[in-house]
Design an enzyme around this catalytic site. Structure first.
Site, PDB file in Angstrom:
ATOM      1  N   HIS A 297       2.838   5.027  -5.670  1.00  0.00           N
ATOM      2  CA  HIS A 297       2.995   5.331  -4.244  1.00  0.00           C
ATOM      3  C   HIS A 297       2.865   6.833  -4.031  1.00  0.00           C
ATOM      4  O   HIS A 297       2.986   7.621  -4.965  1.00  0.00           O
ATOM      5  CB  HIS A 297       4.342   4.823  -3.707  1.00  0.00           C
TER       6      HIS A 297
ATOM      7  N   CYS B  38       2.066   7.415   2.388  1.00  0.00           N
ATOM      8  CA  CYS B  38       2.229   6.183   1.603  1.00  0.00           C
ATOM      9  C   CYS B  38       1.264   5.087   2.041  1.00  0.00           C
ATOM     10  O   CYS B  38       0.523   4.516   1.225  1.00  0.00           O
ATOM     11  CB  CYS B  38       3.675   5.705   1.674  1.00  0.00           C
TER      12      CYS B  38
ATOM     13  N   HIS C 226       8.074   2.701   4.266  1.00  0.00           N
ATOM     14  CA  HIS C 226       7.424   3.180   3.039  1.00  0.00           C
ATOM     15  C   HIS C 226       6.810   1.998   2.304  1.00  0.00           C
ATOM     16  O   HIS C 226       7.308   0.861   2.392  1.00  0.00           O
ATOM     17  CB  HIS C 226       8.440   3.889   2.137  1.00  0.00           C
TER      18      HIS C 226
END
Length: 236
Positions: A193, A131, A181
């Site tokens: 993402h 990510c 994240h």
């Protein structure tokens, strides 16, 4: 191409803190000298310093110049380095200058999504990213550096309210204890993402920042922590 012997000789001549190298090829950096778990990657053209020339378990500890990230480089991959002709110099950008580059940042992520890819822990070189690796690579392609990890990116960016989100802002998710994240806001309530296989899409995808999305989008929305705007380029 450089060998371990040439590397050690250069340290003898210049001292440990004066020697900087440039990546001739994409290189993997690991989280330990065993070189079994990827920590990050160094794309062609990145600069790094070798912290010590005596190998530990057939690896050398290195530090990437652009983000200050440390890791272990397998001795066999030294051949992928060359002495840097100039030392790395961070470039400062104003918040306004960064905003003019946001369309290119977004375009990078969307182009990356078109390639066949999967989620790769430690991945910062396409086609497979984690990510924060995708975020770092997207901004770096426009000359703007972010720290490596999502929690570092959260600390680095200017915090904003969710109602203030603009395309190019970062959205952070995680637990009560830590961000783990990150995604890039695209506008219209959507973000892009790279998410994992167990809880995610196993690669790059666009999701809805809302409780109205599917099960995966909902699970991320429930872990929403904060939002941040990139207003400067990172300088370690």
């Amino acid at each position: 191409m450089i060998s371990l012997e040439q590397l050690q000789a250069s340290f003898d001549t210049h001292g440990t803190h004066a020697v900087e190298f440039r990546c001739r090829v994409n290189l993997n950096l690991y989280d330990s000298p065993s070189c079994t778990c990827l920590a990050t990657q160094a794309a062609v053209g990145r600069h790094l310093q070798i912290l010590w020339t005596t190998p530990v378990d057939k690896a050398l500890e290195v530090r990437l110049c652009e983000d200050g990230y440390s890791g272990w480089l397998a001795v066999q991959d030294i051949a992928g380095l060359e002495p840097a002709t100039t030392t790395y110099q961070a470039i400062a950008f104003s918040a306004a200058e960064i905003q003019t580059r946001i369309p290119q940042v977004i375009a990078f992520t969307q182009e990356a999504m078109k390639q066949s890819n999967y989620y790769l822990w430690g991945g910062t070189v396409g086609p497979n990213y984690d990510c924060s690796g995708l975020m770092q690579a997207a901004f770096a392609a426009s000359g703007i550096w972010l720290p490596r990890d999502s929690y570092q990116q959260a600390d680095f960016t200017q915090e904003i309210a969710i109602e203030e989100l603009l395309p190019g802002d970062l959205i952070f998710f995680g637990t009560a204890e830590k961000v783990n994240h990150v995604g890039l806001y695209l506008g219209d309530g959507c973000y892009i993402h790279s998410s994992g296989q167990e809880i995610g899409r196993n690669g790059i995808a666009i999701d809805l920042l809302s409780e109205q999305g599917d099960e995966i989008a909902q699970s991320y929305y429930q872990r929403l922590r904060s939002c941040g705007r990139v207003v400067e380029s990172y300088q370690p």
